[in-house]
Scaffold this motif. Structure first.
Motif, short mmCIF file in Angstrom:
data_model
loop_
_atom_site.label_atom_id
_atom_site.label_comp_id
_atom_site.label_asym_id
_atom_site.label_seq_id
_atom_site.Cartn_x
_atom_site.Cartn_y
_atom_site.Cartn_z
N TYR A 351 32.06 -10.12 95.10
CA TYR A 351 32.01 -10.55 93.69
C TYR A 351 32.16 -12.05 93.53
O TYR A 351 31.72 -12.61 92.52
CB TYR A 351 33.03 -9.76 92.88
CG TYR A 351 32.60 -8.32 92.73
CD1 TYR A 351 31.48 -7.99 91.97
CD2 TYR A 351 33.27 -7.30 93.40
CE1 TYR A 351 31.04 -6.68 91.87
CE2 TYR A 351 32.84 -5.98 93.30
CZ TYR A 351 31.72 -5.68 92.53
OH TYR A 351 31.29 -4.39 92.44
N GLU A 380 37.83 2.63 92.00
CA GLU A 380 38.79 1.95 91.14
C GLU A 380 39.17 0.60 91.71
O GLU A 380 39.28 -0.40 90.99
CB GLU A 380 40.04 2.81 90.95
CG GLU A 380 41.03 2.21 89.96
CD GLU A 380 42.35 2.97 89.88
OE1 GLU A 380 43.22 2.56 89.08
OE2 GLU A 380 42.52 3.95 90.63
N ASN A 383 36.26 -1.87 91.17
CA ASN A 383 36.21 -2.30 89.77
C ASN A 383 37.34 -3.26 89.42
O ASN A 383 37.16 -4.21 88.65
CB ASN A 383 36.27 -1.08 88.85
CG ASN A 383 35.02 -0.21 88.95
OD1 ASN A 383 33.98 -0.67 89.41
ND2 ASN A 383 35.14 1.04 88.54
N ALA A 384 38.53 -3.00 90.02
CA ALA A 384 39.68 -3.87 89.77
C ALA A 384 39.44 -5.28 90.30
O ALA A 384 39.72 -6.28 89.62
CB ALA A 384 40.93 -3.28 90.41
N GLU A 386 36.52 -6.73 90.86
CA GLU A 386 35.49 -7.38 90.03
C GLU A 386 36.11 -7.91 88.73
O GLU A 386 35.81 -9.03 88.31
CB GLU A 386 34.38 -6.38 89.71
CG GLU A 386 33.24 -7.01 88.91
CD GLU A 386 32.09 -6.05 88.65
OE1 GLU A 386 31.01 -6.52 88.23
OE2 GLU A 386 32.27 -4.84 88.85
N ARG A 387 36.98 -7.11 88.13
CA ARG A 387 37.63 -7.52 86.88
C ARG A 387 38.50 -8.75 87.09
O ARG A 387 38.49 -9.68 86.27
CB ARG A 387 38.47 -6.36 86.35
CG ARG A 387 39.22 -6.67 85.06
CD ARG A 387 39.98 -5.45 84.59
NE ARG A 387 40.93 -5.76 83.55
CZ ARG A 387 41.78 -4.90 83.03
NH1 ARG A 387 41.79 -3.64 83.46
NH2 ARG A 387 42.62 -5.26 82.09
N LEU A 388 39.24 -8.78 88.21
CA LEU A 388 40.11 -9.93 88.49
C LEU A 388 39.29 -11.20 88.71
O LEU A 388 39.67 -12.28 88.25
CB LEU A 388 40.96 -9.63 89.74
CG LEU A 388 42.06 -8.57 89.58
CD1 LEU A 388 42.67 -8.24 90.92
CD2 LEU A 388 43.14 -9.05 88.60
N ILE A 390 36.42 -11.91 87.46
CA ILE A 390 35.82 -12.34 86.18
C ILE A 390 36.86 -12.92 85.22
O ILE A 390 36.64 -13.96 84.59
CB ILE A 390 35.08 -11.16 85.50
CG1 ILE A 390 33.88 -10.72 86.36
CG2 ILE A 390 34.62 -11.53 84.10
CD1 ILE A 390 33.25 -9.44 85.90
N THR A 391 38.01 -12.25 85.11
CA THR A 391 38.97 -12.59 84.04
C THR A 391 39.99 -13.66 84.42
O THR A 391 40.47 -14.39 83.55
CB THR A 391 39.73 -11.33 83.59
OG1 THR A 391 40.46 -10.77 84.70
CG2 THR A 391 38.77 -10.29 83.04
N ASN A 405 48.12 -7.85 83.82
CA ASN A 405 46.82 -7.74 83.17
C ASN A 405 45.97 -6.58 83.68
O ASN A 405 45.06 -6.13 82.99
CB ASN A 405 46.03 -9.04 83.35
CG ASN A 405 46.68 -10.21 82.65
OD1 ASN A 405 46.49 -10.41 81.46
ND2 ASN A 405 47.48 -10.98 83.38
N LEU A 406 46.28 -6.13 84.90
CA LEU A 406 45.49 -5.04 85.47
C LEU A 406 46.23 -3.71 85.35
O LEU A 406 45.65 -2.70 84.95
CB LEU A 406 45.18 -5.34 86.95
CG LEU A 406 44.10 -4.48 87.61
CD1 LEU A 406 42.74 -4.69 86.94
CD2 LEU A 406 44.01 -4.81 89.10
#
Length: 471
Positions: A351, A380, A383-384, A386-388, A390-391, A405-406
């Motif tokens: 990512y 999961e 996805n976690a 990828e989210r980290l 991005i955010t 945050n997660l």
């Protein structure tokens, strides 16, 4: 006899002797083994080397019939016999008792009226050439095996089917083994463990890799449509059907691999049709009466206990045994904790490249992710990450950022119970606060279990409950 005639005969005899000696020298000097037999197959002349080549002396060949030598097993096939019977030039491979291999040319010799007079054989020793050819073939086969093994290893690595966990290593070895055969594979495991990815990898490592890979989620297609989607339908099979009919997934996947995900969702009446397709390698379209031959490899997957479903009458027993030829159980992430850092690194790299970033995880962050109870398994975790990526607006992703945050877990300032409440509730509240403080400080369930002197699995389960209550 006059002196002149006598001299002529002596001169002629001398010439014949010279011709004989020259021919004998030629016979003995040539690298090939040469034999001359009469029209009955009796050997008249042979070059030297009989014992080395055939395991018998010259005397045991000269004056003997080729038919007899063949019968005794001195040679496996006599070219002399072949030439006598065909009366034409012949070529063949001949093997001798001593293990020699010859390329033999048989030449017939005729008299002035066309009758067979002699059979001449010229035999070239190709034993070493054959050995080299055999070794070359073995080497090529070995190289092909190494190429296949390298291809399989690359497929596993490229698709992050990796791991250091002993159970997962056995799974990886099993995946490589089942990819080489066409038998049905049953992939079992919880949601998110990577069953679909493993199915694709098995296909890519198989001899069918250049052919179609068709994935069907049986749970995502309504029961009324599933039969026609799988098996297709004939012209005019039902109202609204295409005039020319339609191919089903079985036909589309022909020569390739058909992956049936969530196989437990197939209704009982379709299970009979599926069993027939597996056993007979043929299907019938909806509304059709003509069988269609298929050549496909079937892979299936489920997160349910098919054996229990058989006991409950929800899944056919005969189909279960037909699918369960090569079962592969993929363990959940909580049973292969040592693989989480490897997978985390893989997803972080993936990512970062996708979003053109260079985010990194601190050591504490790695520990936080490793200690987490990943109910959704690899999916999961991916996805976690990828989210980290991005955010998080910092280059280094801190542990505090992850669990705030997660995971949505926030630490209470002190361990205390406000007001008078039932003892049972107070105990739960103290336990909750204690676990949160320990999680804040020690990060891993392993360390928390050591400090609190309880099983690691107990800590993981309780933290999971706290997380769900916070949502």
């Amino acid at each position: 006899m006059e002196e002149k005639e006598k001299d002529f005969l002596l001169q002629e005899l001398k010439q014949y002797k010279e011709i004989y000696e020259e021919s004998k020298l030629i016979l003995d000097s040539t690298v090939d083994f040469i034999s001359i037999a009469d029209d009955k197959g009796v050997f008249l002349r042979i070059s030297k080397g009989a014992e080395e080549n055939f395991g018998v002396s010259d005397d045991e060949i000269l004056g003997q019939s080729a038919y007899l030598l063949e019968k005794k097993g001195i040679i496996d096939k006599s070219m002399t016999v072949v030439v006598i019977e065909s009366k034409q030039k012949e070529f063949s491979i001949q093997r001798t008792r001593t293990g020699k291999i010859f390329m033999v040319t048989g030449i017939p010799m005729f008299d002035e009226v066309g009758n067979l007079k002699k059979a001449i054989n010229i035999s070239r020793d190709i034993t070493e050439v054959e050995k080299l050819n055999h070794r070359l073939k073995e080497t090529e086969e070995l190289l092909d095996w190494y190429r296949e093994e390298l291809h399989r290893k690359q497929e596993l690595q490229e698709n992050f089917i990796i791991g250091e966990n002993p159970i997962m290593k056995k799974v990886l070895n099993l995946i490589k083994q089942v990819s080489t055969v066409d038998a049905t594979v049953l992939l079992q495991g919880e949601t998110g463990v990577g069953k679909s990815l493993i199915a694709k990898t098995i296909h890519k490592m198989s001899h069918r890799r250049e052919k179609p890979f068709i994935q069907v989620n049986c749970g995502a297609i309504t029961e009324s449509l599933l039969e026609s989607e799988l098996f297709g339908y004939s012209e005019g099979a039902f109202t609204g059907a295409l005039r020319e009919g339609k191919k089903g997934f079985f036909e589309i996947a022909n020569k390739g691999t058909l992956f049936l995900d969530e196989i437990a969702e197939i209704p009982l009446h379709l299970q009979v049709k599926l069993l027939h397709a597996l056993e007979e390698q043929e299907i019938y379209k909806v509304g059709g009466s003509t069988p269609i031959n298929i050549d496909i490899r079937i892979l299936v997957a489920t997160n349910k206990d098919l054996r229990q479903m058989v006991k409950e009458g929800k899944f056919r027993e005969d189909l279960y045994y037909r699918l369960n030829v090569l079962p592969v159980y993929i363990p959940p992430l909580r049973e292969r904790v040592e693989d989480i850092p490897i997978l985390t690194h893989f997803f972080l790299k993936k990512y970062n490249e996708k979003y053109c970033t260079n985010k990194k995880l601190t050591l504490e962050s790695h520990n936080t992710l490793t200690s987490h109870f990943w109910q959704g398994n690899i999916r999961e975790l991916e996805n976690a990450i990828e989210r980290l990526v991005i955010t998080c607006d910092k280059d280094y992703i801190e542990s505090e950022y992850i669990y705030h945050n997660l995971f949505n877990i926030k630490e209470e300032p002190n361990i205390e119970v406000r007001g008078i409440i039932p003892l049972k509730e107070a105990t739960k509240e103290v336990e909750r606060q204690l676990l949160l403080k320990a999680f804040k400080k020690y990060k891993t369930t392993r360390k928390i279990s050591e400090i609190l002197e309880v099983d690691q699995s107990t800590v993981a389960k309780k933290l999971k409950i706290i997380k769900e209550q916070k949502r």
